[in-house]
Motif scaffolding. Sequence first.
Motif, PDB file in Angstrom:
ATOM      1  N   CYS A   1       0.874  -1.191   0.000  1.00  0.00           N
ATOM      2  CA  CYS A   1       0.000   0.000   0.000  1.00  0.00           C
ATOM      3  C   CYS A   1       0.910   1.241   0.000  1.00  0.00           C
ATOM      4  O   CYS A   1       1.223   1.803   1.056  1.00  0.00           O
ATOM      5  CB  CYS A   1      -0.890   0.008   1.233  1.00  0.00           C
ATOM      6  SG  CYS A   1      -1.843  -1.490   1.452  1.00  0.00           S
TER       7      CYS A   1
ATOM      8  N   PHE B   1      -2.245  -7.265  -4.759  1.00  0.00           N
ATOM      9  CA  PHE B   1      -2.230  -6.195  -3.760  1.00  0.00           C
ATOM     10  C   PHE B   1      -1.916  -6.862  -2.437  1.00  0.00           C
ATOM     11  O   PHE B   1      -2.709  -7.660  -1.922  1.00  0.00           O
ATOM     12  CB  PHE B   1      -3.582  -5.482  -3.691  1.00  0.00           C
ATOM     13  CG  PHE B   1      -3.868  -4.631  -4.901  1.00  0.00           C
ATOM     14  CD1 PHE B   1      -3.035  -3.577  -5.237  1.00  0.00           C
ATOM     15  CD2 PHE B   1      -4.973  -4.884  -5.706  1.00  0.00           C
ATOM     16  CE1 PHE B   1      -3.289  -2.785  -6.360  1.00  0.00           C
ATOM     17  CE2 PHE B   1      -5.230  -4.106  -6.820  1.00  0.00           C
ATOM     18  CZ  PHE B   1      -4.381  -3.057  -7.142  1.00  0.00           C
TER      19      PHE B   1
ATOM     20  N   TYR C   1      -9.425  -2.348   0.557  1.00  0.00           N
ATOM     21  CA  TYR C   1      -9.175  -2.954  -0.755  1.00  0.00           C
ATOM     22  C   TYR C   1     -10.347  -3.824  -1.194  1.00  0.00           C
ATOM     23  O   TYR C   1     -10.690  -3.842  -2.379  1.00  0.00           O
ATOM     24  CB  TYR C   1      -7.867  -3.765  -0.754  1.00  0.00           C
ATOM     25  CG  TYR C   1      -6.666  -2.918  -1.106  1.00  0.00           C
ATOM     26  CD1 TYR C   1      -6.087  -2.067  -0.170  1.00  0.00           C
ATOM     27  CD2 TYR C   1      -6.118  -2.936  -2.382  1.00  0.00           C
ATOM     28  CE1 TYR C   1      -5.008  -1.270  -0.494  1.00  0.00           C
ATOM     29  CE2 TYR C   1      -5.031  -2.142  -2.710  1.00  0.00           C
ATOM     30  CZ  TYR C   1      -4.479  -1.323  -1.773  1.00  0.00           C
ATOM     31  OH  TYR C   1      -3.408  -0.523  -2.104  1.00  0.00           O
TER      32      TYR C   1
ATOM     33  N   ALA D   1      -5.138   2.829  -6.070  1.00  0.00           N
ATOM     34  CA  ALA D   1      -4.413   1.613  -6.466  1.00  0.00           C
ATOM     35  C   ALA D   1      -5.253   0.798  -7.453  1.00  0.00           C
ATOM     36  O   ALA D   1      -4.787   0.431  -8.532  1.00  0.00           O
ATOM     37  CB  ALA D   1      -4.072   0.793  -5.233  1.00  0.00           C
TER      38      ALA D   1
END
Length: 197
Positions: A137, A175, A186, A154
């Motif tokens: 991150c 991720f 996320y 992202a």
Amino acid sequence: MPRTPISLSTLRSAHLAATYKGTNVILYQGDITLLDTHAIVNAANNSLLGGGGVDGAIHRAAGKELLRECRTLGGCSTGKAKSAEGYNLFAKKVILTAGPKYWEFSPQRAKELLEGCYLESLREAKRLGSHSISFPCISAGVYGYPGKEAAKVACESIKKFIETENNGIIKDVVFCVFEESDKTYYESALRAAFQAS
Ligand code: AR6
């Protein structure tokens, strides 16, 4: 203690979040230094000479040769990316990017720079012929980027790259979150970006 890699097949089978235009998008919670993707991305600083957080963990796991190579790279501007070998990591390549310090920019500029980190890292991976890449991150730790917003940037950046530049080269994007809160951010950002399309 021996370090056990997390293989790409485990990531695909147990942690797949979405498949978008042929690219697997994976959400994994844990230590990025264990991931056996071809490249891992380091949330570094402009000097590329190491630091704390994920940067420290990657340098510790890669060994001193990574720092030696980083000394030859001439630093990295915010929002750009460079690359080095993986040395003792399971990953073959380390892509080094410098995220924005959130407090130094307007929210709009910070967003553009963070998007730059993801896009430039993916471009570097493509240039290196990496078919799989893991991201931490970026900027969401000591650089202070709000986690929920950082997760959206992202996911949207990866989606944009897959749509416009990937040409089927990168097959797996991971991720790698560390904190429980980031996992939640996320999950929601991935749903919004990939399951609604
Ligand atoms: N694996 C995956 N994620 C991790 C790990 C790990 N082993 N360790 C921490 N994280 P940060 P930044 C997560 O602060 O905000 C460094 O000193 C962490 O929970 O590492 O981009 C550099 O040298 C957070 O979600 O990076 C720079 O000076 C995320 O990694 C500065 O920090 C990023 O947190 C960069 O700050």
